[in-house]
Write an enzyme that holds these catalytic residues in place. Structure first.
Site, PDB file in Angstrom:
ATOM      1  N   ARG A 174       0.842  -1.184   0.000  1.00 43.17           N
ATOM      2  CA  ARG A 174       0.000   0.000   0.000  1.00 43.17           C
ATOM      3  C   ARG A 174       0.885   1.246   0.000  1.00 43.17           C
ATOM      4  O   ARG A 174       2.078   1.181   0.311  1.00 43.17           O
ATOM      5  CB  ARG A 174      -0.904   0.027   1.231  1.00 43.17           C
ATOM      6  N   LYS A 199      -1.888  -1.994   7.327  1.00 45.06           N
ATOM      7  CA  LYS A 199      -3.221  -1.524   7.686  1.00 45.06           C
ATOM      8  C   LYS A 199      -3.679  -2.211   8.966  1.00 45.06           C
ATOM      9  O   LYS A 199      -3.427  -3.393   9.169  1.00 45.06           O
ATOM     10  CB  LYS A 199      -4.195  -1.831   6.539  1.00 45.06           C
ATOM     11  N   HIS A 274      -1.985   2.638  -5.926  1.00 45.83           N
ATOM     12  CA  HIS A 274      -2.878   1.533  -5.584  1.00 45.83           C
ATOM     13  C   HIS A 274      -3.295   0.747  -6.827  1.00 45.83           C
ATOM     14  O   HIS A 274      -3.676  -0.423  -6.720  1.00 45.83           O
ATOM     15  CB  HIS A 274      -4.112   2.055  -4.848  1.00 45.83           C
ATOM     16  N   ARG A 277      -0.991  -2.066  -7.090  1.00 39.98           N
ATOM     17  CA  ARG A 277      -1.375  -3.129  -6.146  1.00 39.98           C
ATOM     18  C   ARG A 277      -2.543  -3.945  -6.700  1.00 39.98           C
ATOM     19  O   ARG A 277      -2.530  -5.184  -6.638  1.00 39.98           O
ATOM     20  CB  ARG A 277      -1.732  -2.484  -4.809  1.00 39.98           C
ATOM     21  N   HIS A 300      -4.503  -8.629   3.528  1.00 40.12           N
ATOM     22  CA  HIS A 300      -5.922  -8.437   3.801  1.00 40.12           C
ATOM     23  C   HIS A 300      -6.290  -9.115   5.118  1.00 40.12           C
ATOM     24  O   HIS A 300      -5.776 -10.189   5.436  1.00 40.12           O
ATOM     25  CB  HIS A 300      -6.780  -9.017   2.675  1.00 40.12           C
ATOM     26  N   TYR A 309     -11.241  -9.413  -6.626  1.00 43.08           N
ATOM     27  CA  TYR A 309     -10.414  -9.637  -7.812  1.00 43.08           C
ATOM     28  C   TYR A 309     -10.929 -10.797  -8.658  1.00 43.08           C
ATOM     29  O   TYR A 309     -10.706 -10.828  -9.867  1.00 43.08           O
ATOM     30  CB  TYR A 309      -8.957  -9.873  -7.399  1.00 43.08           C
TER      31      TYR A 309
END
Length: 320
Positions: A174, A199, A274, A277, A300, A309
């Site tokens: 990220r 994150k 992003h 990514r 994640h 995705y």
């Protein structure tokens, strides 16, 4: 946001506890504020339907609530809720059920509610060929022109820009993860990148393949020492002035590479960090990597975040 008032004290506590849980995990201030507000709507729905204890909640009730949500009007703009708004409610529902599981309040099976297609369009990604063009563009630096800086300085910039693509595409970091990256976070012997604070304050280890490792080694050992002024500087990305390259400047370097290509389609895309990514995720999935591995690679917190995705791949296949 609807102004709903909960009468059930247990539900009031759950909302406050969920907010505290998000805060402790290090979520953004906007997330800590908005997600509990969305969950208040769920709890209010339970109250109105005489479901007075959280242990009565199950996935079927959540789905019924979500279907009602899709039918209700937008209080501010009129009409139905946008797909983007519905996805924010879905994010809250997925996080809330995670909270319930992790705190032992109730064990629910994983939700299987599909994300709504974003009203603003599909997620922007690059093709593998377009990514190659960006890498190629790193080598287009000034030559045989009188500059205040010698040619080897621009060669160092080229190696740094190549490392930018490698960190955000090849390693899938990220924006903030890449900005905070330190030189010592990369273990060249073990071929691993350590994301110390991703994150929600989660750390992870990202494997680096041989080609990407070569790009990073060239920058660290050949390019970075030319750019840096203070040898004690630990930041991975160094700017032209010899100090840490700011996050906005990293994004600008990507835009410069985009415009250096001679591909009109690529130049018209909204290429951001992003997007790199998103691109590596779709490319790995298209090449057969299991969804669970991609989820760990991206950092994640749940598999649901990665499943978007699979829908993107399906949409791309339909357009062929």
């Amino acid at each position: 946001m609807r102004k709903l008032h909960l009468k059930n004290e247990n539900y009031q506590y759950l909302e406050a506890s969920f907010k505290e849980w998000l805060d402790i995990l290090g979520y953004a201030e906007s997330t800590v504020y908005n997600l509990p507000n969305h969950i208040r709507e769920l709890l209010y729905y339970l109250e109105q339907n005489n479901i007075n204890h959280i242990k009565q909640l199950d996935n079927q009730i959540i789905k019924e609530y979500y279907n009602c949500l899709k039918l209700r009007s937008n209080d501010r703009k009129g009409g139905a809720l946008s797909n983007g708004s519905l996805n924010k409610h879905l994010q809250a529902l997925y996080k809330f059920t995670d909270y319930l599981r992790q705190n032992g309040r109730i064990i629910l099976p994983k939700l299987t509610i599909d994300w709504e297609q974003d009203d603003t369009g599909t997620i922007e990604t690059l093709t593998p060929q377009e990514v190659k063009l960006l890498y190629k563009a790193t080598r287009y630096y000034p030559r045989n022109v009188k500059h205040a800086k010698p040619e080897y300085f621009f060669e160092a910039i080229a190696l740094r820009d190549c490392a930018i693509l490698t960190i955000f595409y090849g390693c899938g970091l990220r924006r903030n993860e890449g900005y905070h990256l330190q030189v010592n976070d990369i273990n060249f012997d073990r071929q691993i990148l350590h994301v110390r604070k991703g994150k929600a304050n989660k750390e992870r280890f990202v494997p680096i393949n041989k080609m990407n490792l070569n790009y990073l080694e060239e920058y660290v050992y050949d390019g970075r020492p030319i750019l840096i002024k203070d040898k004690t500087e630990s930041a991975f990305f160094i700017g032209e002035r010899g100090k840490q390259l700011m996050a906005q400047s990293i994004a600008i370097r990507l835009k410069i590479l985009q415009q250096r290509t001679d591909d009109i389609v690529l130049q018209e895309k909204n290429v951001r960090l992003h997007v790199l990514r998103h691109s590596i995720a779709t490319h790995l999935l298209a090449n057969g990597m299991p969804l669970e591995n991609i989820s760990r690679f991206l950092g994640h917190t749940s598999l649901e975040s990665t499943q978007i995705y699979t829908h993107l791949i399906a949409q791309q296949d339909e357009n062929l």
